[in-house]
Write a protein that holds these residues in place. Structure first.
Motif, PDB file in Angstrom:
ATOM      1  N   ASP A  37       0.813  -1.226   0.000  1.00  0.00           N
ATOM      2  CA  ASP A  37       0.000   0.000   0.000  1.00  0.00           C
ATOM      3  C   ASP A  37       0.844   1.272   0.000  1.00  0.00           C
ATOM      4  OD1 ASP A  37      -2.270  -1.580   0.112  1.00  0.00           O
ATOM      5  OD2 ASP A  37      -2.312  -1.578   2.313  1.00  0.00           O
ATOM      6  N   MET A  38       2.120   1.157  -0.190  1.00  0.00           N
ATOM      7  CA  MET A  38       3.007   2.320  -0.044  1.00  0.00           C
ATOM      8  C   MET A  38       2.869   3.312  -1.192  1.00  0.00           C
ATOM      9  SD  MET A  38       6.846   1.268  -1.216  1.00  0.00           S
ATOM     10  CE  MET A  38       7.177   0.549  -2.838  1.00  0.00           C
ATOM     11  N   VAL A  39       3.147   4.566  -0.857  1.00  0.00           N
ATOM     12  CA  VAL A  39       3.328   5.644  -1.832  1.00  0.00           C
ATOM     13  C   VAL A  39       4.778   6.128  -1.775  1.00  0.00           C
ATOM     14  CG1 VAL A  39       2.628   7.981  -2.506  1.00  0.00           C
ATOM     15  CG2 VAL A  39       0.914   6.338  -1.698  1.00  0.00           C
ATOM     16  N   TYR A  40       5.349   6.084  -0.554  1.00  0.00           N
ATOM     17  CA  TYR A  40       6.753   6.430  -0.332  1.00  0.00           C
ATOM     18  C   TYR A  40       7.411   5.324   0.495  1.00  0.00           C
ATOM     19  CZ  TYR A  40       4.622  11.035  -1.136  1.00  0.00           C
ATOM     20  OH  TYR A  40       3.892  12.085  -1.629  1.00  0.00           O
ATOM     21  N   TYR A  41       8.740   5.282   0.421  1.00  0.00           N
ATOM     22  CA  TYR A  41       9.452   4.352   1.297  1.00  0.00           C
ATOM     23  C   TYR A  41      10.787   4.947   1.719  1.00  0.00           C
ATOM     24  CZ  TYR A  41      12.259   2.877  -2.792  1.00  0.00           C
ATOM     25  OH  TYR A  41      13.104   2.843  -3.885  1.00  0.00           O
ATOM     26  N   ARG A  42      11.294   4.444   2.858  1.00  0.00           N
ATOM     27  CA  ARG A  42      12.540   4.945   3.436  1.00  0.00           C
ATOM     28  C   ARG A  42      13.425   3.764   3.821  1.00  0.00           C
ATOM     29  NH1 ARG A  42      11.857   8.779   8.453  1.00  0.00           N
ATOM     30  NH2 ARG A  42      11.370  10.237   6.749  1.00  0.00           N
ATOM     31  N   PRO A  43      14.560   3.602   3.134  1.00  0.00           N
ATOM     32  CA  PRO A  43      15.508   2.549   3.534  1.00  0.00           C
ATOM     33  C   PRO A  43      16.174   2.895   4.866  1.00  0.00           C
ATOM     34  CG  PRO A  43      15.893   3.291   1.268  1.00  0.00           C
ATOM     35  CD  PRO A  43      14.970   4.282   1.902  1.00  0.00           C
ATOM     36  N   GLU A  44      16.909   1.987   5.400  1.00  0.00           N
ATOM     37  CA  GLU A  44      17.623   2.208   6.648  1.00  0.00           C
ATOM     38  C   GLU A  44      18.594   3.386   6.501  1.00  0.00           C
ATOM     39  OE1 GLU A  44      20.683  -0.157   9.679  1.00  0.00           O
ATOM     40  OE2 GLU A  44      19.919  -1.130   7.880  1.00  0.00           O
ATOM     41  N   PRO A  45      18.513   4.387   7.388  1.00  0.00           N
ATOM     42  CA  PRO A  45      19.440   5.520   7.320  1.00  0.00           C
ATOM     43  C   PRO A  45      20.885   5.061   7.497  1.00  0.00           C
ATOM     44  CG  PRO A  45      17.583   6.025   8.736  1.00  0.00           C
ATOM     45  CD  PRO A  45      17.500   4.560   8.445  1.00  0.00           C
ATOM     46  N   LYS A  46      21.787   5.754   6.793  1.00  0.00           N
ATOM     47  CA  LYS A  46      23.205   5.408   6.847  1.00  0.00           C
ATOM     48  C   LYS A  46      23.981   6.402   7.702  1.00  0.00           C
ATOM     49  CE  LYS A  46      23.264   3.169   2.296  1.00  0.00           C
ATOM     50  NZ  LYS A  46      23.896   3.161   0.953  1.00  0.00           N
ATOM     51  N   ALA A  47      24.935   5.880   8.468  1.00  0.00           N
ATOM     52  CA  ALA A  47      25.779   6.736   9.311  1.00  0.00           C
ATOM     53  C   ALA A  47      26.816   7.442   8.440  1.00  0.00           C
ATOM     54  CB  ALA A  47      26.472   5.904  10.378  1.00  0.00           C
ATOM     55  N   VAL A  48      26.904   8.784   8.572  1.00  0.00           N
ATOM     56  CA  VAL A  48      27.864   9.583   7.815  1.00  0.00           C
ATOM     57  C   VAL A  48      28.391  10.684   8.727  1.00  0.00           C
ATOM     58  CG1 VAL A  48      28.279  11.028   5.797  1.00  0.00           C
ATOM     59  CG2 VAL A  48      26.633   9.140   5.648  1.00  0.00           C
ATOM     60  N   ASN A  49      29.665  10.609   9.090  1.00  0.00           N
ATOM     61  CA  ASN A  49      30.315  11.663   9.879  1.00  0.00           C
ATOM     62  C   ASN A  49      29.531  12.039  11.140  1.00  0.00           C
ATOM     63  OD1 ASN A  49      32.411  11.847   7.961  1.00  0.00           O
ATOM     64  ND2 ASN A  49      31.226  13.306   6.724  1.00  0.00           N
ATOM     65  N   GLY A  50      29.096  11.049  11.871  1.00  0.00           N
ATOM     66  CA  GLY A  50      28.418  11.300  13.137  1.00  0.00           C
ATOM     67  C   GLY A  50      26.939  11.599  13.030  1.00  0.00           C
ATOM     68  N   LYS A  51      26.411  11.673  11.814  1.00  0.00           N
ATOM     69  CA  LYS A  51      24.980  11.884  11.611  1.00  0.00           C
ATOM     70  C   LYS A  51      24.428  10.706  10.802  1.00  0.00           C
ATOM     71  CE  LYS A  51      25.307  16.956  11.590  1.00  0.00           C
ATOM     72  NZ  LYS A  51      24.981  18.201  10.859  1.00  0.00           N
ATOM     73  N   TYR A  52      23.122  10.755  10.522  1.00  0.00           N
ATOM     74  CA  TYR A  52      22.489   9.678   9.767  1.00  0.00           C
ATOM     75  C   TYR A  52      21.769  10.265   8.560  1.00  0.00           C
ATOM     76  CZ  TYR A  52      23.564   6.967  13.908  1.00  0.00           C
ATOM     77  OH  TYR A  52      24.237   6.353  14.933  1.00  0.00           O
ATOM     78  N   LEU A  53      22.097   9.736   7.399  1.00  0.00           N
ATOM     79  CA  LEU A  53      21.531  10.241   6.152  1.00  0.00           C
ATOM     80  C   LEU A  53      20.195   9.557   5.877  1.00  0.00           C
ATOM     81  CD1 LEU A  53      21.689  11.939   3.596  1.00  0.00           C
ATOM     82  CD2 LEU A  53      23.037  10.092   2.539  1.00  0.00           C
ATOM     83  N   LEU A  63      14.040   9.756  -6.003  1.00  0.00           N
ATOM     84  CA  LEU A  63      14.319  10.393  -4.723  1.00  0.00           C
ATOM     85  C   LEU A  63      13.280  11.468  -4.421  1.00  0.00           C
ATOM     86  CD1 LEU A  63      16.366  10.604  -2.340  1.00  0.00           C
ATOM     87  CD2 LEU A  63      17.584  12.336  -3.696  1.00  0.00           C
ATOM     88  N   GLN A  64      12.740  11.442  -3.187  1.00  0.00           N
ATOM     89  CA  GLN A  64      11.760  12.432  -2.757  1.00  0.00           C
ATOM     90  C   GLN A  64      12.320  13.389  -1.707  1.00  0.00           C
ATOM     91  OE1 GLN A  64       9.986  12.686   0.413  1.00  0.00           O
ATOM     92  NE2 GLN A  64       8.612  14.301  -0.318  1.00  0.00           N
ATOM     93  N   PHE A  65      13.285  12.927  -0.901  1.00  0.00           N
ATOM     94  CA  PHE A  65      13.795  13.722   0.213  1.00  0.00           C
ATOM     95  C   PHE A  65      15.164  13.204   0.621  1.00  0.00           C
ATOM     96  CE2 PHE A  65      14.595  13.863   4.770  1.00  0.00           C
ATOM     97  CZ  PHE A  65      14.409  15.200   5.075  1.00  0.00           C
ATOM     98  N   GLU A  66      16.021  14.129   1.076  1.00  0.00           N
ATOM     99  CA  GLU A  66      17.271  13.714   1.696  1.00  0.00           C
ATOM    100  C   GLU A  66      17.708  14.759   2.711  1.00  0.00           C
ATOM    101  OE1 GLU A  66      20.400  13.190  -1.113  1.00  0.00           O
ATOM    102  OE2 GLU A  66      20.497  15.303  -1.689  1.00  0.00           O
ATOM    103  N   GLY A  67      18.262  14.273   3.817  1.00  0.00           N
ATOM    104  CA  GLY A  67      18.747  15.171   4.854  1.00  0.00           C
ATOM    105  C   GLY A  67      19.404  14.384   5.970  1.00  0.00           C
ATOM    106  N   PHE A  68      20.217  15.061   6.766  1.00  0.00           N
ATOM    107  CA  PHE A  68      20.944  14.410   7.859  1.00  0.00           C
ATOM    108  C   PHE A  68      20.204  14.600   9.177  1.00  0.00           C
ATOM    109  CE2 PHE A  68      24.300  14.941   4.730  1.00  0.00           C
ATOM    110  CZ  PHE A  68      24.958  13.713   4.819  1.00  0.00           C
ATOM    111  N   LYS A  76      15.362  13.959  13.581  1.00  0.00           N
ATOM    112  CA  LYS A  76      15.972  15.082  14.276  1.00  0.00           C
ATOM    113  C   LYS A  76      17.002  15.711  13.333  1.00  0.00           C
ATOM    114  CE  LYS A  76      17.678  16.214  18.897  1.00  0.00           C
ATOM    115  NZ  LYS A  76      18.134  15.686  20.201  1.00  0.00           N
ATOM    116  N   PHE A  77      16.480  16.381  12.310  1.00  0.00           N
ATOM    117  CA  PHE A  77      17.331  16.858  11.224  1.00  0.00           C
ATOM    118  C   PHE A  77      18.226  18.009  11.663  1.00  0.00           C
ATOM    119  CE2 PHE A  77      13.619  15.001   8.954  1.00  0.00           C
ATOM    120  CZ  PHE A  77      14.303  13.933   8.404  1.00  0.00           C
ATOM    121  N   ASP A  78      19.362  18.088  11.025  1.00  0.00           N
ATOM    122  CA  ASP A  78      20.357  19.109  11.344  1.00  0.00           C
ATOM    123  C   ASP A  78      21.058  19.502  10.055  1.00  0.00           C
ATOM    124  OD1 ASP A  78      21.623  20.500  13.718  1.00  0.00           O
ATOM    125  OD2 ASP A  78      23.419  19.693  12.758  1.00  0.00           O
ATOM    126  N   GLY A  79      20.950  20.793   9.680  1.00  0.00           N
ATOM    127  CA  GLY A  79      21.496  21.244   8.409  1.00  0.00           C
ATOM    128  C   GLY A  79      20.402  21.353   7.363  1.00  0.00           C
TER     129      GLY A  79
END
Length: 233
Positions: A37-53, A63-68, A76-79
């Protein structure tokens, strides 16, 4: 001893399985749903320089969205974060600090032109500029001119009517001050008008414009609410 070892192996296997963050699926309102039933999906966030992408995708895989984020399991986005239309064009950007909107927030029309440019402080909108472009549908009619509308918090304080270049020929209306300024094609001031408390011309020079293309059509002079001069061009 062998039985104990086998149980230990099974315990760690189960622990690791539960610790993994699986792909999440959402409907059009970003409510969790099953994959079918999905319209969007989110894979497991990846660790990058102390944050998670975080990366979200349309069902199509675009791609619909990206952020750390500062958290792997929370938004808890930052940047700066970015939003994309399904055609690949950017549809918006927002700046976060420690999970809170703080900074520039921009949205774009499908053709890539700027739609809104706002400034947010600690989650509260401080100012914003909304853009309307010539030829766009406004309440069933096509706009004859480009328009920028300025807000200070929730108050509309200024508007600019222009033709392609907001620094060229234009009318600037200062709504909170009750006055307007008029400029020619070279950006030079042609006249300034003060309105009374009811929004009627009071003192100064009013410039009227024709559109497509935008040009001066008349000059009107007012003194204490009475028109002194009308010069048609």
């Amino acid at each position: 001893m062998k039985k104990y070892t086998l149980l230990l192996v099974l315990f760690f296997a189960l622990t690791n399985a539960f610790a993994q963050v699986k792909t999440q699926y959402f409907d059009e309102n970003w409510k969790p749903v099953i994959q079918e039933d999905m319209v969007y999906y989110r894979p497991e966030p990846k660790a990058v320089n102390g944050k998670y992408l975080f990366k979200d995708y349309y069902k199509s895989g675009k791609l619909q969205f990206e952020g750390f984020s500062l958290s792997k399991t929370e938004e808890k986005f930052d940047g700066e974060v970015k939003y994309f239309a399904e055609n690949g064009k950017i549809s918006g950007t927002s700046e976060f600090r420690n999970g809170v909107l703080d900074g520039s927030v921009k949205t774009y029309f499908e053709d890539g032109r700027l739609r809104q440019d706002a400034t947010v402080k600690n989650g509260e909108e401080e100012s914003a500029v909304l853009y309307t472009y010539k030829g766009t549908d406004i309440n069933g009619s096509l706009s004859l001119y480009d328009l920028m509308t300025f807000f200070d918090h929730d108050e509309r304080v200024k508007q600019i009517i222009y033709d392609g270049d907001p620094k060229g020929i234009r009318q600037e209306s200062y709504l909170s001050e009750g006055k307007a300024k008029y400029y020619g094609p070279d950006g030079k001031l042609l006249g300034e008008l003060i309105f009374d408390l009811y929004g009627n011309p009071n003192n100064g020079t009013m410039i009227e414009f024709d559109f497509n293309p935008m040009k001066v059509s008349a000059t009107r002079v007012f003194v204490d609410g009475k028109e002194q001069q009308l010069e048609k061009i």
